[in-house]
Design an enzyme around this catalytic site. Structure first.
Site, PDB file in Angstrom:
ATOM      1  CG  ASP A  67      -0.418  -0.166   2.747  1.00  0.00           C
ATOM      2  OD1 ASP A  67       0.680   0.010   2.877  1.00  0.00           O
ATOM      3  OD2 ASP A  67      -0.995   0.048   3.760  1.00  0.00           O
TER       4      ASP A  67
ATOM      5  CG  ASP B 114      16.197  -5.679  -0.596  1.00  0.00           C
ATOM      6  OD1 ASP B 114      16.914  -6.962  -0.404  1.00  0.00           O
ATOM      7  OD2 ASP B 114      15.743  -5.414   0.139  1.00  0.00           O
TER       8      ASP B 114
HETATM    9  P1  AMP Z   1      12.070  -4.221   2.959  1.00  0.00           P
HETATM   10  O1  AMP Z   1      11.739  -4.836   4.057  1.00  0.00           O
HETATM   11  O2  AMP Z   1      11.017  -2.672   4.315  1.00  0.00           O
HETATM   12  O3  AMP Z   1      13.050  -3.937   3.396  1.00  0.00           O
HETATM   13  O4  AMP Z   1      11.391  -3.616   1.890  1.00  0.00           O
HETATM   14  C1  AMP Z   1      11.077  -5.437   1.581  1.00  0.00           C
HETATM   15  C2  AMP Z   1      10.855  -3.761  -0.380  1.00  0.00           C
HETATM   16  O5  AMP Z   1       9.506  -4.192  -0.122  1.00  0.00           O
HETATM   17  C3  AMP Z   1      11.610  -2.738  -0.449  1.00  0.00           C
HETATM   18  O6  AMP Z   1      11.086  -2.998  -2.080  1.00  0.00           O
HETATM   19  C4  AMP Z   1      10.125  -2.057  -0.223  1.00  0.00           C
HETATM   20  O7  AMP Z   1      10.096  -1.374  -0.641  1.00  0.00           O
HETATM   21  C5  AMP Z   1       8.986  -3.102  -0.512  1.00  0.00           C
HETATM   22  N1  AMP Z   1       7.989  -2.919   1.002  1.00  0.00           N
HETATM   23  C6  AMP Z   1       7.947  -3.156   2.216  1.00  0.00           C
HETATM   24  N2  AMP Z   1       6.160  -2.550   2.585  1.00  0.00           N
HETATM   25  C7  AMP Z   1       6.299  -1.865   1.839  1.00  0.00           C
HETATM   26  C8  AMP Z   1       4.247  -1.112   1.457  1.00  0.00           C
HETATM   27  N3  AMP Z   1       3.409  -1.472   2.336  1.00  0.00           N
HETATM   28  N4  AMP Z   1       3.661  -0.204   0.329  1.00  0.00           N
HETATM   29  C9  AMP Z   1       5.359  -1.125  -0.805  1.00  0.00           C
HETATM   30  N5  AMP Z   1       5.449  -1.559  -1.179  1.00  0.00           N
HETATM   31  C10 AMP Z   1       6.825  -1.958   0.440  1.00  0.00           C
HETATM   32 MG    MG Z   2      15.020  -2.417   3.294  1.00  0.00          MG
END
Ligand code: AMP
Ligand code: MG
Length: 464
Positions: free
Chosen positions: A118, A244
């Site tokens: 979202d 990442d």
């Molecule tokens: P993270 O676990 O925060 O490192 O996120 C991993 C990937 O998921 C990244 O590409 C984030 O931008 C995406 N992501 C995490 N939460 C959301 C969300 N609520 N909406 C869209 N993308 C998300």
């Molecule tokens: Mg991340």
């Protein structure tokens, strides 16, 4: 009074999409990091604009918002395109010492990289990033930091719960990740990969010449080895060491399901999705090597124009990582034990007898009272404690590296729960204490103690 610059946009076309953050309907400043604002040399007047500028309600002067593209291995599986799915890089600011900082909004709306998400965030996880990154900074561990958390006035849905939404303004040396390199490498975009490499060298390792891919790899190896050794020293479990989430700058980035271990247990995992324990406490050094191998793969064409030679150069380096890490780790542990020289055998024998003992309290009490006082905490270590005491440890030096106060999981949860219900005082009280990690816990014992029995196993969540 604040002026953004945008070298990323100018220098690295093809690595981002330009788009504005969502406009927060009713932005309210929940937390403002005065200490960080001062370090960055921000004009005090910036605070009066913070709710609007750092929520997406209004763009600050010079901002040119983008969502960055990157790839990444997540739990070992490769995704050729991840990217900022809920974040917008506003641009960079340059502080009084000439250092350049990214300012990025997180929780600021959907982007073409959002996949099913979202694009939003609830206030709990954004305040969590603030408090944990602030604790890391206070302990001198390289980290991104939070300048502000702003409630957006929107509702966010998480598992059928309605939660207040928020945006965190994150300050980072940069947002260049191993996955940023993998993005271009996997697409075979060699000119862009080279531009990214040289941008990274110029921004983070300016002592290196352009095109020095081996020098860059070695510098990142050292920075990351040092970082993970520092995490291990304070019992920090990052929780999602996907490629990442590994920054070329050597900063801790992406505070999702991270937490601090209480009772010593090598297999400690907090993340709800890490069922195999891939990112468990004691596995972090191995994953460090795995992630650096992915960086080496991406940089390989620049190691040598002859592929076989490039592979040999990479393999030699990958073979050295464990030793480089071990030296950093033993230096961290020697400092924790107040010793002038590392002693790997002493550390191994300590860990063998430390099972279940509160990691933070053990080292802190050792620093304050010496070996005798901690015998009751770890009865199996009587002999070890006598051996250590005989080495004349420097207790005063130990108190500068062994925190009395870390963000205890039960206190973080209580503060976030209160904040979600509209009561910010527990959060601010917690932040005030974790900012002084090495001061004595006397008079603030409630912040130093482990979770009460009834708190149970702690579970944290990603991408929330
Ligand atoms: P993270 O676990 O925060 O490192 O996120 C991993 C990937 O998921 C990244 O590409 C984030 O931008 C995406 N992501 C995490 N939460 C959301 C969300 N609520 N909406 C869209 N993308 C998300
Ligand atoms: Mg991340």
């Amino acid at each position: 009074m604040i002026r953004f610059d945008n070298t990323w946009v100018r220098d690295l076309p093809g690595s981002f999409l330009r788009l504005a953050p969502d406009v927060a309907p009713d932005p309210q400043l929940l937390a403002w990091n005065d200490a960080l604002a001062a370090e960055l040399g921000l004009d005090p007047a910036v605070k009066s604009h913070a709710a609007r500028w750092f929520s997406g309600a209004e763009l600050p002067p010079g901002a040119d918002p983008i969502a960055m593209a990157y790839a990444g291995h997540q739990f070992g599986g490769f995704s050729p395109q991840l990217g900022d799915g809920r974040a917008h890089l506003l641009g960079e600011i340059v502080d009084g010492q000439g250092r350049r900082w990214d300012i990025q909004l997180k929780g600021s709306g959907r982007t073409p990289f959002s996949r099913g998400g979202d694009g939003k965030a609830a206030i709990g996880p954004m305040l969590r990033e603030y408090v944990i990154s602030e604790a890391m900074a206070a302990m001198g561990i390289p980290t991104t930091r939070a300048l502000a958390v702003v409630a957006t006035g929107e509702t966010v849905w998480r598992d059928a719960d309605r939660l207040p939404g928020a945006v965190v303004a994150r300050v980072a040396a940069s947002h260049i990740r191993v996955g940023s390199f993998q993005f271009f490498a996997s697409r075979g975009e060699m000119d862009k990969l080279r531009a990214l490499m040289n941008y990274t060298i110029a921004r983070h390792y300016p002592h290196l010449a352009a095109d020095d891919a081996l020098g860059l790899f070695d510098a990142v190896t050292r920075a990351q080895a040092r970082l993970v050794a520092r995490w291990m020293g304070v019992g920090f479990v990052h929780g999602v060491m996907n490629t990442d989430n590994v920054a070329l700058s050597g900063e801790t980035i992406d505070y999702g399901p991270c937490a601090f271990m209480e009772g010593y247990a090598p297999g400690t995992v907090f993340s709800s999705i890490d069922r195999q324990g891939r990112y468990a406490y004691a596995n972090q050094p191995l994953i460090l090597g795995w992630n650096l191998a992915r960086l080496a793969e991406a940089l390989l064409p620049f190691f040598d124009s002859d592929e076989a030679r490039a592979v040999d150069l990479a393999n030699a380096r990958l073979g050295d990582i464990a030793g480089i890490y071990e030296a950093e780790y033993q230096a961290v542990m020697a400092a924790k034990l107040g010793l002038a020289a590392p002693d790997a055998g002493l550390v191994a024998d300590l860990l063998a007898g430390l099972s279940g003992v509160d990691w933070t309290m053990f080292f802190r009490r050792l620093s304050e009272e010496g070996g005798q006082a901690v015998q009751a905490m770890a009865p199996g270590l009587a002999e070890w404690l006598a051996r250590w005491q005989a080495m004349n440890p420097d207790l005063a030096a130990m108190r500068k590296v062994n925190p009395a106060i870390i963000p205890r999981n039960h206190l973080v949860e209580a503060a976030l729960e209160a904040a979600t219900a509209g009561e910010m005082a527990p959060f601010h009280a917690l932040v005030a204490e974790i900012r002084r990690p090495f001061d004595s816990a006397t008079g603030r014992e409630g912040f130093a103690l482990p979770a009460p029995e009834g708190f149970g196993d702690y579970v944290t969540f990603c991408g929330t």
